[in-house]
Design a protein around this motif. Structure first.
Motif, PDB file in Angstrom:
ATOM      1  N   VAL A  89       0.833  -1.203   0.000  1.00 42.91           N
ATOM      2  CA  VAL A  89       0.000   0.000   0.000  1.00 42.91           C
ATOM      3  C   VAL A  89       0.870   1.256   0.000  1.00 42.91           C
ATOM      4  O   VAL A  89       0.587   2.222  -0.719  1.00 42.91           O
ATOM      5  CB  VAL A  89      -0.957   0.001   1.210  1.00 42.91           C
ATOM      6  CG1 VAL A  89      -1.699   1.328   1.312  1.00 42.91           C
ATOM      7  CG2 VAL A  89      -1.954  -1.144   1.082  1.00 42.91           C
ATOM      8  N   GLY A  90       1.946   1.250   0.781  1.00 48.14           N
ATOM      9  CA  GLY A  90       2.831   2.408   0.801  1.00 48.14           C
ATOM     10  C   GLY A  90       3.397   2.721  -0.563  1.00 48.14           C
ATOM     11  O   GLY A  90       3.441   3.891  -0.986  1.00 48.14           O
ATOM     12  N   SER A  91       3.813   1.687  -1.292  1.00 47.53           N
ATOM     13  CA  SER A  91       4.376   1.910  -2.629  1.00 47.53           C
ATOM     14  C   SER A  91       3.319   2.400  -3.605  1.00 47.53           C
ATOM     15  O   SER A  91       3.599   3.244  -4.470  1.00 47.53           O
ATOM     16  CB  SER A  91       5.020   0.623  -3.152  1.00 47.53           C
ATOM     17  OG  SER A  91       4.042  -0.389  -3.353  1.00 47.53           O
ATOM     18  N   LYS A  92       2.083   1.899  -3.457  1.00 52.65           N
ATOM     19  CA  LYS A  92       1.006   2.332  -4.345  1.00 52.65           C
ATOM     20  C   LYS A  92       0.637   3.799  -4.082  1.00 52.65           C
ATOM     21  O   LYS A  92       0.375   4.567  -5.020  1.00 52.65           O
ATOM     22  CB  LYS A  92      -0.226   1.440  -4.155  1.00 52.65           C
ATOM     23  CG  LYS A  92      -0.060   0.021  -4.674  1.00 52.65           C
ATOM     24  CD  LYS A  92       0.093  -0.003  -6.186  1.00 52.65           C
ATOM     25  CE  LYS A  92       0.143  -1.412  -6.723  1.00 52.65           C
ATOM     26  NZ  LYS A  92       0.299  -1.450  -8.203  1.00 52.65           N
ATOM     27  N   ILE A  93       0.605   4.179  -2.820  1.00 53.64           N
ATOM     28  CA  ILE A  93       0.318   5.577  -2.493  1.00 53.64           C
ATOM     29  C   ILE A  93       1.407   6.479  -3.039  1.00 53.64           C
ATOM     30  O   ILE A  93       1.140   7.528  -3.648  1.00 53.64           O
ATOM     31  CB  ILE A  93       0.167   5.745  -0.964  1.00 53.64           C
ATOM     32  CG1 ILE A  93      -1.115   5.066  -0.481  1.00 53.64           C
ATOM     33  CG2 ILE A  93       0.166   7.224  -0.582  1.00 53.64           C
ATOM     34  CD1 ILE A  93      -1.289   5.084   1.021  1.00 53.64           C
ATOM     35  N   GLU A  94       2.657   6.073  -2.852  1.00 53.23           N
ATOM     36  CA  GLU A  94       3.778   6.872  -3.337  1.00 53.23           C
ATOM     37  C   GLU A  94       3.756   6.999  -4.856  1.00 53.23           C
ATOM     38  O   GLU A  94       4.109   8.037  -5.419  1.00 53.23           O
ATOM     39  CB  GLU A  94       5.092   6.224  -2.893  1.00 53.23           C
ATOM     40  CG  GLU A  94       6.329   7.038  -3.229  1.00 53.23           C
ATOM     41  CD  GLU A  94       7.596   6.419  -2.682  1.00 53.23           C
ATOM     42  OE1 GLU A  94       8.688   6.867  -3.091  1.00 53.23           O
ATOM     43  OE2 GLU A  94       7.502   5.495  -1.853  1.00 53.23           O
ATOM     44  N   GLY A  95       3.301   5.923  -5.536  1.00 53.78           N
ATOM     45  CA  GLY A  95       3.256   5.950  -6.995  1.00 53.78           C
ATOM     46  C   GLY A  95       2.012   6.596  -7.558  1.00 53.78           C
ATOM     47  O   GLY A  95       1.862   6.704  -8.780  1.00 53.78           O
ATOM     48  N   GLY A  96       1.083   7.018  -6.691  1.00 54.06           N
ATOM     49  CA  GLY A  96      -0.116   7.698  -7.146  1.00 54.06           C
ATOM     50  C   GLY A  96      -1.176   6.790  -7.736  1.00 54.06           C
ATOM     51  O   GLY A  96      -2.062   7.269  -8.463  1.00 54.06           O
ATOM     52  N   ASN A  97      -1.095   5.498  -7.443  1.00 50.61           N
ATOM     53  CA  ASN A  97      -2.104   4.569  -7.975  1.00 50.61           C
ATOM     54  C   ASN A  97      -2.620   3.655  -6.874  1.00 50.61           C
ATOM     55  O   ASN A  97      -2.668   2.428  -7.017  1.00 50.61           O
ATOM     56  CB  ASN A  97      -1.537   3.760  -9.140  1.00 50.61           C
ATOM     57  CG  ASN A  97      -0.311   2.941  -8.740  1.00 50.61           C
ATOM     58  OD1 ASN A  97       0.309   3.215  -7.721  1.00 50.61           O
ATOM     59  ND2 ASN A  97       0.034   1.957  -9.553  1.00 50.61           N
ATOM     60  N   ALA A  98      -3.007   4.269  -5.768  1.00 48.65           N
ATOM     61  CA  ALA A  98      -3.476   3.507  -4.612  1.00 48.65           C
ATOM     62  C   ALA A  98      -4.822   2.837  -4.910  1.00 48.65           C
ATOM     63  O   ALA A  98      -5.661   3.409  -5.624  1.00 48.65           O
ATOM     64  CB  ALA A  98      -3.619   4.423  -3.402  1.00 48.65           C
ATOM     65  N   PRO A  99      -5.053   1.644  -4.373  1.00 48.65           N
ATOM     66  CA  PRO A  99      -6.379   1.034  -4.497  1.00 48.65           C
ATOM     67  C   PRO A  99      -7.404   1.829  -3.693  1.00 48.65           C
ATOM     68  O   PRO A  99      -7.039   2.658  -2.853  1.00 48.65           O
ATOM     69  CB  PRO A  99      -6.171  -0.368  -3.910  1.00 48.65           C
ATOM     70  CG  PRO A  99      -5.004  -0.228  -2.993  1.00 48.65           C
ATOM     71  CD  PRO A  99      -4.120   0.813  -3.603  1.00 48.65           C
ATOM     72  N   ASP A 100      -8.675   1.576  -3.948  1.00 49.51           N
ATOM     73  CA  ASP A 100      -9.738   2.284  -3.229  1.00 49.51           C
ATOM     74  C   ASP A 100     -10.000   1.657  -1.865  1.00 49.51           C
ATOM     75  O   ASP A 100     -10.194   2.353  -0.862  1.00 49.51           O
ATOM     76  CB  ASP A 100     -11.023   2.272  -4.057  1.00 49.51           C
ATOM     77  CG  ASP A 100     -10.858   2.949  -5.400  1.00 49.51           C
ATOM     78  OD1 ASP A 100     -10.364   4.094  -5.430  1.00 49.51           O
ATOM     79  OD2 ASP A 100     -11.203   2.334  -6.426  1.00 49.51           O
ATOM     80  N   VAL A 101     -10.022   0.328  -1.829  1.00 52.91           N
ATOM     81  CA  VAL A 101     -10.310  -0.429  -0.605  1.00 52.91           C
ATOM     82  C   VAL A 101      -9.201  -1.452  -0.408  1.00 52.91           C
ATOM     83  O   VAL A 101      -8.722  -2.053  -1.373  1.00 52.91           O
ATOM     84  CB  VAL A 101     -11.676  -1.141  -0.703  1.00 52.91           C
ATOM     85  CG1 VAL A 101     -11.917  -2.043   0.509  1.00 52.91           C
ATOM     86  CG2 VAL A 101     -12.802  -0.125  -0.844  1.00 52.91           C
ATOM     87  N   VAL A 102      -8.796  -1.628   0.843  1.00 50.15           N
ATOM     88  CA  VAL A 102      -7.794  -2.638   1.167  1.00 50.15           C
ATOM     89  C   VAL A 102      -8.361  -3.532   2.276  1.00 50.15           C
ATOM     90  O   VAL A 102      -8.949  -3.032   3.238  1.00 50.15           O
ATOM     91  CB  VAL A 102      -6.471  -2.005   1.637  1.00 50.15           C
ATOM     92  CG1 VAL A 102      -5.444  -3.097   1.963  1.00 50.15           C
ATOM     93  CG2 VAL A 102      -5.913  -1.056   0.582  1.00 50.15           C
ATOM     94  N   LEU A 103      -8.177  -4.832   2.125  1.00 50.38           N
ATOM     95  CA  LEU A 103      -8.515  -5.777   3.184  1.00 50.38           C
ATOM     96  C   LEU A 103      -7.243  -6.023   3.981  1.00 50.38           C
ATOM     97  O   LEU A 103      -6.303  -6.640   3.492  1.00 50.38           O
ATOM     98  CB  LEU A 103      -9.063  -7.077   2.607  1.00 50.38           C
ATOM     99  CG  LEU A 103     -10.560  -7.129   2.269  1.00 50.38           C
ATOM    100  CD1 LEU A 103     -11.407  -6.907   3.506  1.00 50.38           C
ATOM    101  CD2 LEU A 103     -10.933  -6.148   1.174  1.00 50.38           C
ATOM    102  N   VAL A 104      -7.217  -5.509   5.210  1.00 47.33           N
ATOM    103  CA  VAL A 104      -6.018  -5.531   6.042  1.00 47.33           C
ATOM    104  C   VAL A 104      -6.094  -6.699   7.025  1.00 47.33           C
ATOM    105  O   VAL A 104      -7.049  -6.802   7.795  1.00 47.33           O
ATOM    106  CB  VAL A 104      -5.875  -4.202   6.817  1.00 47.33           C
ATOM    107  CG1 VAL A 104      -4.626  -4.211   7.674  1.00 47.33           C
ATOM    108  CG2 VAL A 104      -5.837  -3.026   5.840  1.00 47.33           C
ATOM    109  N   PRO A 105      -5.073  -7.588   7.047  1.00 49.96           N
ATOM    110  CA  PRO A 105      -5.156  -8.783   7.886  1.00 49.96           C
ATOM    111  C   PRO A 105      -4.572  -8.652   9.286  1.00 49.96           C
ATOM    112  O   PRO A 105      -4.584  -9.626  10.032  1.00 49.96           O
ATOM    113  CB  PRO A 105      -4.350  -9.810   7.075  1.00 49.96           C
ATOM    114  CG  PRO A 105      -3.303  -8.995   6.402  1.00 49.96           C
ATOM    115  CD  PRO A 105      -3.945  -7.659   6.099  1.00 49.96           C
ATOM    116  N   GLN A 106      -4.064  -7.483   9.646  1.00 51.16           N
ATOM    117  CA  GLN A 106      -3.441  -7.344  10.960  1.00 51.16           C
ATOM    118  C   GLN A 106      -3.882  -6.036  11.618  1.00 51.16           C
ATOM    119  O   GLN A 106      -3.886  -4.980  10.978  1.00 51.16           O
ATOM    120  CB  GLN A 106      -1.920  -7.356  10.840  1.00 51.16           C
ATOM    121  CG  GLN A 106      -1.355  -8.698  10.386  1.00 51.16           C
ATOM    122  CD  GLN A 106       0.039  -8.557   9.822  1.00 51.16           C
ATOM    123  OE1 GLN A 106       0.214  -8.138   8.677  1.00 51.16           O
ATOM    124  NE2 GLN A 106       1.029  -8.904  10.608  1.00 51.16           N
TER     125      GLN A 106
END
Length: 445
Positions: A89-106
């Motif tokens: 997620v950090g890399s996607k945010i930095e690259g400007g192409n973050a997903p809309d929803v994330v299923l977080v397991p922790q």
């Protein structure tokens, strides 16, 4: 929640009319279904969803996404995140192409995202629906600094001990109700020719689960919570006592198949194979509800018949523990389609969404409003009922609440220290001191 290292469903009737219609629409590949906000209301929009799920889990979650698309007209795209959700997620945010929803397991990762300012609080509609369906403890795990960010959609019941019925019958033992009865039954099994437990010592996360169940039952939920937050040091006498109790299993070669030497070379799928495979080496394996899926998919066992479970028993004067894990849906602040993302999480909060996956199998919901008949077999139904009935006594996997450096890194922290303890369980105090040193470093206190 730690994942099995094999492509198995995790971490199954008559259903409501809404659910039945959703399945019909999904099977047909299109059309309008019952809508949370009107069929086709999101037509032309695409919601991108990221999660760790692969194989059967991903396939079944896509059925849930298809049901959402049928209701709203939105297109959905699932993107596998890999196990390191934080880095992804950090890399996607930095690259400007973050997903809309994330299923977080922790839980720890969810908190990290919230504190980094990456998340948008969930809508009032999601909050209201979740309040009606989830025990408060599940909402608490999704709340950071008073804001509700994470909806727990999928759960695991990590307080189940699975066994081969023929081995138990042959030894003449019954399902144990206490820790002492468990040890006695295990030794009776060994005397009958089959060691009690297959232990997946190669995977450190299974050893943390062993500890957490013993500790929760023996020390109680208040100390469990304090230890999870590192408000209680790992050198506390309650930790030493739990390790001493756990050593009763680890040091007894009648209880651990092949002793520590074999256990430390056994991964999670291998431990299930030792009980349910073609050449059994043990009668029982401790792990979560997902053991049944492995036994079924890999070895053709039918849960409830060829593969049965009993609850992890109470330790000492404590109550039987219910340790869980789960995946929480969050909406990223940088979501390109914020409206569609929020609407998807509103849908995931409903029992109808959970029932789609429940029917497909390999799934437990913490939502008490999911109809029991939505699950396809009695074993899964019983496991789900046990999870829901535990209410606020459920405690989330402690290692998943810790910083990854302590609770989630192969060859380091809690995983490595408990592997060393399995190898030599003779000094619980020294092990507790090593755990405290590693925890203090990871938590920064």
């Amino acid at each position: 929640m730690r994942r099995p290292a094999a492509p198995t469903p995790r971490t199954a009737g008559t259903v409501s009319a809404v659910f039945a219609l959703a399945l019909t629409v999904t099977a047909c590949g299109g059309g309008d279904g019952p809508a949370t906000g009107g069929g086709g209301a999101l037509k032309g929009q695409t919601v991108t969803v990221a999660g760790v799920w692969t194989g059967g889990e991903q396939k079944n979650f896509k059925k849930v996404l298809d049901a959402f698309s049928a209701q709203t007209g939105a297109k959905t795209v699932f993107v596998p995140s890999g196990d390191n959700v934080s880095t992804f997620v950090g890399s996607k945010i930095e690259g400007g192409n973050a997903p809309d929803v994330v299923l977080v397991p922790q839980v720890g990762v969810l908190q990290q995202f919230a504190k980094a300012g990456w998340l948008t609080p969930l809508s009032e509609k999601t909050t209201t629906t979740a309040t009606a369906g989830l025990a408060p403890v599940w909402k608490n795990y999704g709340t950071v600094d008073g804001a509700y960010y994470g909806l727990y959609f999928k759960a695991a019941h990590k307080s189940t001990i699975w066994y081969a019925p023929e081995a138990i019958t042959q030894a003449g033992v019954n399902e144990p109700k206490s820790w002492d009865e468990l040890l006695k039954a295990g030794r009776t099994l060994a005397d009958s020719g089959l060691p009690a437990f297959a232990v997946a010592g190669e995977d450190g996360w299974t050893l943390t689960d062993w500890f957490e169940n013993v500790y929760l039952s023996q020390a109680g939920p208040e100390k469990y919570d304090r230890l999870a937050r590192h408000e209680l040091q790992w050198t506390d006498e309650s930790v030493v006592t739990a390790l001493t109790t756990l050593a009763e299993v680890f040091k007894d070669k009648r209880l651990v198949a092949g002793g520590a030497q074999l256990a430390l070379r056994t991964d999670f799928p291998g431990s299930v194979e030792q009980v349910f495979g073609p050449e059994p080496k043990a009668a029982m394996v401790y792990e979560g509800d997902f053991v049944g899926g492995v036994a079924k998919d890999e070895f053709g066992k039918k849960p409830g018949e060829d593969a049965k479970f009993f609850p992890f028993p109470a330790v000492g004067t404590g109550t039987a523990p219910v340790v869980s894990g789960g995946d929480a849906a969050v909406v990223l602040k940088d979501a390109e389609n914020a409206d569609g993302a929020m609407r998807l999480v509103e849908f995931l909060a409903t029992p109808e969404a959970a029932e789609v996956w429940a029917a497909a199998g390999g799934f437990l919901s913490p939502n008490k409003n999911v109809k029991p008949e939505a699950y396809g077999d009695d074993t899964t139904r019983a496991t789900a009922a046990s999870l829901v009935s535990a209410g606020d006594s459920v405690r989330f996997d402690m290692s998943d609440q810790a910083p990854a450096a302590f609770g989630g890194t192969k060859g380091a922290g809690e995983w490595k220290i408990l592997q060393d303890f399995l190898r030599d369980p003779s000094n619980p105090k020294a092990t507790a001191a090593a755990l405290e040193a590693a925890a203090a470093k990871a938590y920064g206190n």
